[in-house]
Design a protein around this motif. Structure first.
Motif, PDB file in Angstrom:
ATOM      1  N   VAL A 210       3.284   2.474  -9.165  1.00 42.89           N
ATOM      2  CA  VAL A 210       1.959   2.948  -9.407  1.00 42.89           C
ATOM      3  C   VAL A 210       0.979   1.665  -9.525  1.00 42.89           C
ATOM      4  N   SER A 211       1.254   0.743 -10.402  1.00 43.68           N
ATOM      5  CA  SER A 211       0.404  -0.685 -10.542  1.00 43.68           C
ATOM      6  C   SER A 211       0.029  -1.021  -9.487  1.00 43.68           C
ATOM      7  N   GLN A 212       1.339  -1.399  -8.161  1.00 39.76           N
ATOM      8  CA  GLN A 212       1.273  -2.125  -7.179  1.00 39.76           C
ATOM      9  C   GLN A 212       0.096  -1.028  -6.012  1.00 39.76           C
ATOM     10  N   ALA A 213       0.367   0.141  -6.182  1.00 41.75           N
ATOM     11  CA  ALA A 213      -0.418   0.965  -5.342  1.00 41.75           C
ATOM     12  C   ALA A 213      -1.839   0.919  -5.784  1.00 41.75           C
ATOM     13  N   LEU A 214      -2.193   0.879  -7.024  1.00 42.54           N
ATOM     14  CA  LEU A 214      -3.646   0.613  -7.541  1.00 42.54           C
ATOM     15  C   LEU A 214      -4.278  -0.635  -7.392  1.00 42.54           C
ATOM     16  N   ALA A 215      -3.235  -1.654  -7.480  1.00 39.71           N
ATOM     17  CA  ALA A 215      -3.808  -3.087  -7.190  1.00 39.71           C
ATOM     18  C   ALA A 215      -4.176  -3.171  -5.704  1.00 39.71           C
ATOM     19  N   TYR A 216      -3.658  -2.456  -4.945  1.00 40.58           N
ATOM     20  CA  TYR A 216      -3.617  -2.785  -3.412  1.00 40.58           C
ATOM     21  C   TYR A 216      -5.325  -2.601  -3.062  1.00 40.58           C
ATOM     22  N   GLY A 217      -5.559  -3.796  -2.502  1.00 38.92           N
ATOM     23  CA  GLY A 217      -7.014  -3.759  -2.064  1.00 38.92           C
ATOM     24  C   GLY A 217      -8.036  -4.105  -3.277  1.00 38.92           C
ATOM     25  N   HIS A 218      -7.512  -4.392  -4.227  1.00 41.68           N
ATOM     26  CA  HIS A 218      -8.190  -4.271  -5.491  1.00 41.68           C
ATOM     27  C   HIS A 218      -8.264  -5.929  -5.890  1.00 41.68           C
ATOM     28  N   THR A 219      -7.482  -6.784  -5.419  1.00 43.34           N
ATOM     29  CA  THR A 219      -7.245  -7.994  -5.881  1.00 43.34           C
ATOM     30  C   THR A 219      -7.214  -8.951  -4.558  1.00 43.34           C
ATOM     31  N   GLY A 220      -7.550 -10.152  -4.893  1.00 43.06           N
ATOM     32  CA  GLY A 220      -7.325 -11.227  -4.037  1.00 43.06           C
ATOM     33  C   GLY A 220      -8.833 -11.696  -3.581  1.00 43.06           C
ATOM     34  N   THR A 221      -9.119 -12.311  -2.609  1.00 48.22           N
ATOM     35  CA  THR A 221     -10.534 -12.808  -2.112  1.00 48.22           C
ATOM     36  C   THR A 221     -11.110 -11.495  -1.427  1.00 48.22           C
TER      37      THR A 221
ATOM     38  N   VAL B  46      -9.490  -6.725   4.310  1.00 54.14           N
ATOM     39  CA  VAL B  46      -8.652  -6.609   5.271  1.00 54.14           C
ATOM     40  C   VAL B  46      -7.650  -5.288   5.005  1.00 54.14           C
ATOM     41  N   ALA B  47      -7.447  -5.258   3.399  1.00 54.31           N
ATOM     42  CA  ALA B  47      -6.760  -4.255   2.952  1.00 54.31           C
ATOM     43  C   ALA B  47      -7.294  -3.007   3.222  1.00 54.31           C
ATOM     44  N   TRP B  48      -8.575  -2.753   2.975  1.00 54.87           N
ATOM     45  CA  TRP B  48      -9.539  -1.724   3.331  1.00 54.87           C
ATOM     46  C   TRP B  48      -9.232  -1.376   4.784  1.00 54.87           C
TER      47      TRP B  48
END
Length: 597
Positions: free
Chosen positions: A109-120, A126-128
């Motif tokens: 869950v935490s990894q899914a919610l963090a996907y596309g919301h972290t990093g530069t 790119v994640a989006w």
């Protein structure tokens, strides 16, 4: 006239106006504002079309996302079967739940919610893009109770692991024992644990067990060819020769083989796989025939299967004249050819008991009917000798039975005589009884056939006086006074024989005359002019029994026979030429019945 010109500065047509710069900037700003707004809108949600472990969770907030993962991933995963496929059709089945392996839903869950919301910003962009294109996926991380996995891995390993074991080929009482080589194997426990924790599918899983092999010093290729030859060679065999046949079982055939384990030459054996462990040295078994054993075995077969030729012999009529009993041709196995046939055939595998028909050759008699007929009118007694013995029923039975084995025996020219070869078995059913004999220098009253030395000594003296070649003679353990001193002939089985040879050109007929307490042998042949001289006995080293020497049961107390060494010469003349000369040596130990009472 002077003309002057004024420099004029103008703007070219490609000069970029401000409106061309401003529009893209405004567009980027608008896009950034939109992206910021979308990102803010999905701050607590998963990106669209995002999957976790194959389950789509796009746009779901944390609570719903977690519920979906539990319903569509964790519960199916727990119920899914895990099948481990091993060697030799072995198989083990369990479930993820039994192994206490489960997806880490909270981490997912935490990894899914963090996907596309972290990093530069670029990384989030790119994640989006990946999410919108359906390429965004978050794998499950697994959590497990290591103890449950370890126990199952140990269970599997205990059924699969085995040490390497050498192959072997060993002759036994039943034939040949072939121990197959065993390749050692060990479960790759680390690889199995990794496979159990892998999250490639939420459904049932089949896991192929990974093994590490260890090869023994004698592997299958090290015994394969030799074992096939040994098994083939020990297949039950029948030898058929005319109306006679005999068989040999696996144990007997195994004695014909030489089985050796030797260091294998390079490239002589099958290659060991590169991922397996090889022994320090590799060996190979080899099987070959023992030439001496095969020849001896064939010789024994021939003794059973041959129909030996029968020499002509003589029957003595009441008036003393000789009547010729005709010779009979025989049939013998070609032993040399049979040896070759055995070696050529026994290493070839057969489905049923093997049968060999040996080549046979005609066996012609040494003394033919024509020869016996020609010599009959000339034959007369050339030697005789008589010995006496104390009256005793058992001794009389043995002496009479033994002597009659040689009665009417004819030795052809050049033929040899062996007491034991011609006597036959000494057994009760042939008329022999238990009586006294000398065993290791002492009387033993319970020897089957005791007294046969009377037969050999009597015949020896007749043969010696006829001047025939004497090949083997032995003295008794102690001196027996009813025999000529230094001119007795003891026999004992095994190893103590009386042998002589008819070294004349004429046949020799042996006649035995057993009496109640005496035995006489006559030798009948064509007189050959031989003259025999037997020297007087020379005695030396006379010895009395020691006071502590055990008494002999055949002697009464006070009875003594001195020990001594005796030499006695024997010379045979043919005209003026000595053709046989020997000094017979005899060593007799002292014997007594103990002190006089």
């Amino acid at each position: 006239m002077t003309v002057s010109a004024k420099e004029v500065r103008t703007f070219t047509a490609d000069r970029t106006p401000w409106r061309y710069v401003l529009v893209p900037l405004l567009a980027v700003a608008a896009l950034a504002a939109f992206a910021f707004g979308v990102d803010a809108a999905f701050a607590d949600r998963a990106l669209p079309r995002l999957t976790v472990g194959g389950v789509e969770v796009g746009t779901l907030p944390a609570a719903e996302l977690r519920d979906r993962l539990v319903q569509e991933a964790a519960r199916p995963w727990a119920a899914a079967r895990v099948v481990v496929e091993g060697p030799d059709a072995l198989e083990w089945t369990t479930t993820n739940q039994a192994l206490a392996i489960a997806p880490d839903v909270d981490l997912a869950v935490s990894q899914a919610l963090a996907y596309g919301h972290t990093g530069t910003a670029a990384q989030r962009l790119v994640a989006w893009i990946d999410a919108l294109q359906g390429r965004a996926a978050v794998p499950f991380a697994m959590r497990a109770d290591g103890a449950a996995i370890d126990e199952w891995v140990r269970t599997i390993a205990s059924s699969v692991d085995r040490p390497a074991s050498d192959g072997a080929i060993v002759p036994t009482l039943l034939g040949i024992d072939v121990t197959q080589a065993v390749i050692g194997r060990t479960v790759d426990s680390a690889a199995l644990r990794r496979a159990l924790l892998a999250s490639g599918t939420l459904g049932d899983r089949d896991i192929a067990l990974q093994l590490h092999e260890t090869y023994p010093a004698v592997d299958r290729s090290g015994i394969r060819d030799a074992a096939a030859k040994a098994i083939a060679a020990t297949t039950a065999l029948t030898i058929v020769a005319g109306d006679r046949s005999t068989g040999e079982d696996a144990a007997g055939l195994a004695t014909l083989l030489v089985i050796e384990k030797t260091l294998a030459a390079p490239d002589e054996l099958d290659a060991i796989p590169a991922d397996a462990s090889a022994p320090a040295a590799r060996y190979i078994y080899r099987v070959r025939f023992d030439d001496g054993a095969v020849a001896g075995w064939v010789s024994r077969l021939a003794a059973l299967l041959d129909h030996p030729a029968k020499n002509a012999t003589y029957a003595v009529q009441p008036d003393g004249t000789l009547v010729v009993v005709p010779a009979v041709d025989g049939v013998k196995i070609d032993q040399q050819q049979l040896v070759a046939d055995v070696k050529a055939q026994l290493f070839t595998r057969v489905r049923a008991p093997r049968e060999i028909v040996p080549v046979a050759v005609v066996d012609t008699p040494v003394l033919t009917t024509e020869m016996a007929t020609r010599y009959a009118p000339q034959m007369t007694q050339v030697a005789t000798f008589t010995t006496t013995y104390p009256a005793d029923a058992a001794r009389h039975a043995n002496i009479t039975t033994g002597a009659m084995q040689f009665n009417d025996l004819v030795l052809a020219p050049g033929q040899s005589f062996s007491f034991w070869d011609l006597l036959g078995p000494v057994s009760v059913d042939r008329g022999y009884a238990f009586a006294g004999a000398i065993i290791e220098g002492k009387s033993d009253e319970n020897v089957i056939g005791g007294g046969l030395c009377q037969v050999s000594t009597t015949l020896f003296n007749a043969v010696a006086r006829a001047g025939f070649e004497i090949d083997e003679r032995h003295a008794h353990g102690y001196y027996i006074d009813r025999y000529p001193l230094g001119f007795d002939a003891a026999v004992f089985e095994p190893g103590v024989d009386f042998k002589w040879k008819n070294d004349t050109e004429y046949p020799v007929l042996i006649k035995a005359y057993p009496y109640a307490a005496a035995l006489r042998f006559d030798l009948i042949s064509v007189p050959n002019g031989r003259r025999v001289e037997i020297g007087a006995p020379y005695e030396y080293n006379l010895k009395s029994p020691a006071p502590d020497q055990p008494a002999d049961p055949a002697y009464l107390p006070g009875g003594v026979t001195l020990g001594r060494d005796v030499s006695r010469t024997w010379t045979v003349w043919q005209g003026d030429t000595v053709i046989h000369q020997e000094t017979f040596q005899s060593h007799y130990v002292p014997v007594w019945g103990g002190p006089a009472r």
